[in-house]
Design a protein around this motif. Structure first.
Motif, PDB file in Angstrom:
ATOM      1  N   ALA A  47       0.937  -1.152   0.000  1.00  0.00           N
ATOM      2  CA  ALA A  47       0.144  -0.079   0.041  1.00  0.00           C
ATOM      3  C   ALA A  47       0.776   1.045  -0.225  1.00  0.00           C
ATOM      4  CB  ALA A  47      -0.886  -0.251   1.120  1.00  0.00           C
ATOM      5  N   LEU A  48       1.895   1.317   0.763  1.00  0.00           N
ATOM      6  CA  LEU A  48       2.891   2.114   0.838  1.00  0.00           C
ATOM      7  C   LEU A  48       3.427   2.633  -0.554  1.00  0.00           C
ATOM      8  CD1 LEU A  48       4.651   2.265   4.415  1.00  0.00           C
ATOM      9  CD2 LEU A  48       2.560   3.382   3.834  1.00  0.00           C
ATOM     10  N   LEU A  49       3.937   1.485  -1.268  1.00  0.00           N
ATOM     11  CA  LEU A  49       4.571   1.644  -2.364  1.00  0.00           C
ATOM     12  C   LEU A  49       3.429   2.255  -3.289  1.00  0.00           C
ATOM     13  CD1 LEU A  49       6.491  -1.451  -3.167  1.00  0.00           C
ATOM     14  CD2 LEU A  49       7.211   0.665  -2.989  1.00  0.00           C
ATOM     15  N   VAL A  50       2.168   2.004  -3.558  1.00  0.00           N
ATOM     16  CA  VAL A  50       1.146   2.583  -4.399  1.00  0.00           C
ATOM     17  C   VAL A  50       1.063   4.122  -4.080  1.00  0.00           C
ATOM     18  CG1 VAL A  50      -1.044   2.311  -5.439  1.00  0.00           C
ATOM     19  CG2 VAL A  50       0.174   0.149  -4.833  1.00  0.00           C
ATOM     20  N   PHE A  51       0.961   4.217  -2.716  1.00  0.00           N
ATOM     21  CA  PHE A  51       0.950   5.802  -2.174  1.00  0.00           C
ATOM     22  C   PHE A  51       1.958   6.534  -2.934  1.00  0.00           C
ATOM     23  CE2 PHE A  51      -1.481   5.100   2.086  1.00  0.00           C
ATOM     24  CZ  PHE A  51      -2.588   4.815   1.479  1.00  0.00           C
ATOM     25  N   PHE A  52       3.146   5.922  -2.882  1.00  0.00           N
ATOM     26  CA  PHE A  52       4.212   6.653  -3.517  1.00  0.00           C
ATOM     27  C   PHE A  52       4.106   6.870  -4.999  1.00  0.00           C
ATOM     28  CE2 PHE A  52       9.176   6.732  -4.375  1.00  0.00           C
ATOM     29  CZ  PHE A  52       9.339   7.681  -4.035  1.00  0.00           C
ATOM     30  N   MET A  53       3.341   6.134  -5.181  1.00  0.00           N
ATOM     31  CA  MET A  53       3.180   6.464  -7.020  1.00  0.00           C
ATOM     32  C   MET A  53       2.600   7.961  -7.277  1.00  0.00           C
ATOM     33  SD  MET A  53       1.703   2.765  -8.184  1.00  0.00           S
ATOM     34  CE  MET A  53       1.296   3.353 -10.128  1.00  0.00           C
ATOM     35  N   GLN A  54       1.903   8.618  -6.205  1.00  0.00           N
ATOM     36  CA  GLN A  54       1.488   9.971  -6.291  1.00  0.00           C
ATOM     37  C   GLN A  54       2.221  10.696  -6.281  1.00  0.00           C
ATOM     38  OE1 GLN A  54      -1.946  10.673  -6.475  1.00  0.00           O
ATOM     39  NE2 GLN A  54      -2.646   8.643  -6.053  1.00  0.00           N
ATOM     40  N   ALA A  55       3.438  10.540  -5.859  1.00  0.00           N
ATOM     41  CA  ALA A  55       4.817  11.245  -6.086  1.00  0.00           C
ATOM     42  C   ALA A  55       5.211  11.368  -7.570  1.00  0.00           C
ATOM     43  CB  ALA A  55       5.873  11.180  -5.210  1.00  0.00           C
ATOM     44  N   GLY A  56       5.033  10.165  -8.200  1.00  0.00           N
ATOM     45  CA  GLY A  56       5.279  10.177  -9.578  1.00  0.00           C
ATOM     46  C   GLY A  56       4.477  10.771 -10.328  1.00  0.00           C
ATOM     47  N   PHE A  57       3.122  10.585 -10.181  1.00  0.00           N
ATOM     48  CA  PHE A  57       2.015  11.370 -10.768  1.00  0.00           C
ATOM     49  C   PHE A  57       2.431  12.770 -10.874  1.00  0.00           C
ATOM     50  CE2 PHE A  57      -0.648   7.331 -10.281  1.00  0.00           C
ATOM     51  CZ  PHE A  57      -0.900   7.054 -11.613  1.00  0.00           C
ATOM     52  N   ALA A  58       2.590  13.437  -9.825  1.00  0.00           N
ATOM     53  CA  ALA A  58       3.158  14.830  -9.377  1.00  0.00           C
ATOM     54  C   ALA A  58       4.038  15.028 -10.406  1.00  0.00           C
ATOM     55  CB  ALA A  58       3.154  15.025  -8.086  1.00  0.00           C
ATOM     56  N   GLY A  63       5.878  17.882 -15.269  1.00  0.00           N
ATOM     57  CA  GLY A  63       6.805  18.012 -16.339  1.00  0.00           C
ATOM     58  C   GLY A  63       6.219  17.979 -17.504  1.00  0.00           C
ATOM     59  N   SER A  64       5.004  17.500 -17.719  1.00  0.00           N
ATOM     60  CA  SER A  64       4.128  17.452 -19.016  1.00  0.00           C
ATOM     61  C   SER A  64       3.492  18.620 -19.226  1.00  0.00           C
ATOM     62  CB  SER A  64       3.312  16.281 -18.951  1.00  0.00           C
ATOM     63  OG  SER A  64       3.894  15.027 -18.726  1.00  0.00           O
ATOM     64  N   VAL A  65       3.250  19.693 -18.461  1.00  0.00           N
ATOM     65  CA  VAL A  65       2.726  20.807 -18.564  1.00  0.00           C
ATOM     66  C   VAL A  65       3.408  22.090 -18.779  1.00  0.00           C
ATOM     67  CG1 VAL A  65       0.611  20.085 -17.405  1.00  0.00           C
ATOM     68  CG2 VAL A  65       2.327  21.561 -16.120  1.00  0.00           C
ATOM     69  N   PRO A 232       4.717  21.349 -25.744  1.00  0.00           N
ATOM     70  CA  PRO A 232       5.359  20.458 -25.080  1.00  0.00           C
ATOM     71  C   PRO A 232       5.582  20.836 -23.618  1.00  0.00           C
ATOM     72  CG  PRO A 232       6.712  21.757 -26.330  1.00  0.00           C
ATOM     73  CD  PRO A 232       5.647  22.012 -26.813  1.00  0.00           C
ATOM     74  N   GLY A 233       5.728  19.994 -22.715  1.00  0.00           N
ATOM     75  CA  GLY A 233       5.704  19.982 -21.418  1.00  0.00           C
ATOM     76  C   GLY A 233       7.146  20.937 -21.118  1.00  0.00           C
ATOM     77  N   HIS A 234       7.240  21.462 -19.920  1.00  0.00           N
ATOM     78  CA  HIS A 234       8.150  22.443 -19.717  1.00  0.00           C
ATOM     79  C   HIS A 234       9.733  21.684 -19.153  1.00  0.00           C
ATOM     80  CE1 HIS A 234       7.290  21.910 -15.356  1.00  0.00           C
ATOM     81  NE2 HIS A 234       8.576  22.589 -15.119  1.00  0.00           N
ATOM     82  N   ASN A 235       9.327  20.289 -18.554  1.00  0.00           N
ATOM     83  CA  ASN A 235      10.480  19.678 -18.124  1.00  0.00           C
ATOM     84  C   ASN A 235      10.587  18.308 -18.357  1.00  0.00           C
ATOM     85  OD1 ASN A 235      12.720  18.733 -16.202  1.00  0.00           O
ATOM     86  ND2 ASN A 235      12.377  20.534 -14.878  1.00  0.00           N
TER      87      ASN A 235
END
Length: 479
Positions: A47-58, A63-65, A232-235
């Motif tokens: 569950a903690l690993l999946v929670f950490f995916m939120q950091a990846g989404f952020a 970076g994509s905007v 394109p995203g900025h980063n």
């Protein structure tokens, strides 16, 4: 030796998190109690690993905007995560896994602890506390909501995330989860969706598609003739780092869904399939972009990785490794072409949510109907063998029914909710707010304040500062 080290590490964690179970050995604790403790730690860490995916989404979405929206997009990840936690605790978990009928649960609202276990018969087969199962499934619901909100980037009001986030986590996601995992009608038919290609990803992506269409494209995205401009995203570095974090987090998503660290190491097999599918998706997407565009496109590779993860998520426990490679490679290839097709058709999705999570989620659902191996079906106890293993069209038919039913349900309910929101409170910021950026218009400060100040001053001095509603095509990507 490797299994021994893994078991030792999990055992040490169990000592820290569940000392009562372990030290009770002196009082005659059984192997069953020790196994339950280890499995509980395993699911908690997943569950903690999946929670950490939120950091990846952020990081991926920021970076994509464009730079002027980066802080807003990163910050709303925490907003939607908080909404998912509260809404899923109050209503979503009960609707998804509480005792009820074939369509939704009736019990288990406002979860009060493990004393409420009797309200969740669908979870009684696991030797893991209800509270830990709640955390695990909460992490899935939060990922689905993050996907749903991804397509709204750069033009949706902050209030839209709040209202729609609550309704998505209460009205939409839990119903689909109940259908497949909570004792619902699709689960009864034997639908194979081990970790959520359909439940998590197709559900979130379909809502994102509806939102993207109702919001309409970003300013400057299309010319008068309908031809799309690149924004394109900025980063790109942030996006790469985000996908790498998501890669790590996916080992909680798929292997964690075995809900056991001790059942013949089956979570290791699921990990193998998950990992090689993602690698195949990365290579396929990069090579196909190179062949079509003449250049090896990094964003296409990142989308290929995510699409492969999405596709193998539902199939990871049902297919052999060679099939995982095929599933991942096809997902990466399909996503490259569908992303471009939707772009040309006027659907402006900055993070390609429906291509990556929707189309790949559909392919993931179909793939088990083709590749499900008899020995793995026997291990999981879900559904039947796939078409290519002599199982006929039965399982494939169930998979198609599941993905069509999910897509139709989420499409209709999302449209009703978002359309009512559009005519009452509005979905989109004003043109002026969109031009200045959602960082400043919604939050009063930029995510990159020094850089934005320098860029604005430079434009003013050069006389190119724009105040009109439509920036010149291709001239606005940095801001």
């Amino acid at each position: 030796m490797k299994k021994r080290w893994i078991g030792l590490m999990v055992g040490m964690l169990a000592l820290l998190v569940f000392p009562a179970n372990v030290f009770a050995a002196e009082e005659g604790a059984s192997n069953v109690e020790l196994t339950a403790g280890l499995n509980s730690v395993f699911v908690f860490l997943a569950a903690l690993l999946v929670f950490f995916m939120q950091a990846g989404f952020a990081l991926l979405e920021a970076g994509s905007v464009r730079m002027k929206n980066a802080g807003h997009v990163a910050g709303k990840t925490f907003l939607t995560f908080g909404i998912a936690i509260v809404a899923f605790w109050a209503f979503g978990f009960g609707l998804a896994f509480g005792n009820g009928n074939s369509f939704f649960g009736f019990e288990g609202f406002f979860l009060s602890g493990d004393n409420a276990a009797s309200s969740f018969d669908s979870l009684s087969i696991y030797d893991v506390p209800t509270t830990i199962m709640f955390l695990f499934h909460l992490s899935f619901a939060a990922v689905s909501l993050a996907i749903a909100c991804g397509g709204m980037a750069e033009r949706a009001k902050l209030s839209v995330y709040i209202v729609f986030g609550l309704l998505f986590t209460i009205v939409i996601y839990p119903i689909v989860a109940h259908w497949v995992w909570g004792g619902g009608w699709l689960g009864a038919l034997g639908m194979q969706d081990f970790a959520g290609s359909t439940v998590v990803h197709l559900t979130g992506a379909t809502a994102a598609l509806v939102a993207t269409i109702l919001l309409k494209p970003r300013l400057g995205k299309y010319n008068k003739d309908g031809k799309p401009n690149s924004i394109p995203g900025h980063n790109q570095v942030l996006s790469v780092l985000g996908v790498f974090i998501i890669w790590i987090g996916w080992f909680g998503f798929n292997p964690g869904s075995t809900i056991s660290a001790l059942t013949d190491g089956f979570f290791g097999f699921v990990s193998l399939n998950t990992n090689i599918a993602a690698a195949a998706g990365a290579l396929a997407a990069l090579l196909i972009s190179w062949a079509v565009l003449g250049k090896a496109d990094i964003p296409s590779m990142l989308n290929g990785i995510l699409a492969a993860f999405v596709a193998i998520t539902g199939a990871c426990a049902f297919v052999e490794p060679w099939a995982a490679v095929v599933i991942g490679a096809i997902a990466g290839t399909i996503t490259f072409f569908t992303a471009q097709w939707f772009d040309r058709k006027g659907i402006d999705d900055p993070v390609y949510a429906f291509s990556v999570h929707g189309i790949a989620g559909m392919w993931g659902a179909v793939s088990t109907g083709l590749f499900a191996a008899p020995r793995l079906v026997e291990i999981t106890g879900v559904g039947k063998a796939g078409l290519f293993y002599g199982g006929g069209f039965g399982q494939l038919g169930v998979q198609l029914l599941g993905l069509i039913g999910t897509f139709a349900f989420v499409l209709v309910i999302s449209f009703i909710i978002l359309y009512i929101m559009k005519v009452t409170m509005g979905l989109r910021v004003t043109e002026e707010e969109e031009l200045m950026g959602l960082d400043i218009s919604e939050h009063g400060t930029y995510g990159y304040p020094e850089q934005m100040k320098l860029m604005t001053e430079s434009e003013v001095k050069s006389g190119s500062f724009r105040t009109g509603p439509n920036p010149a095509p291709g001239s606005d990507p940095a801001l």
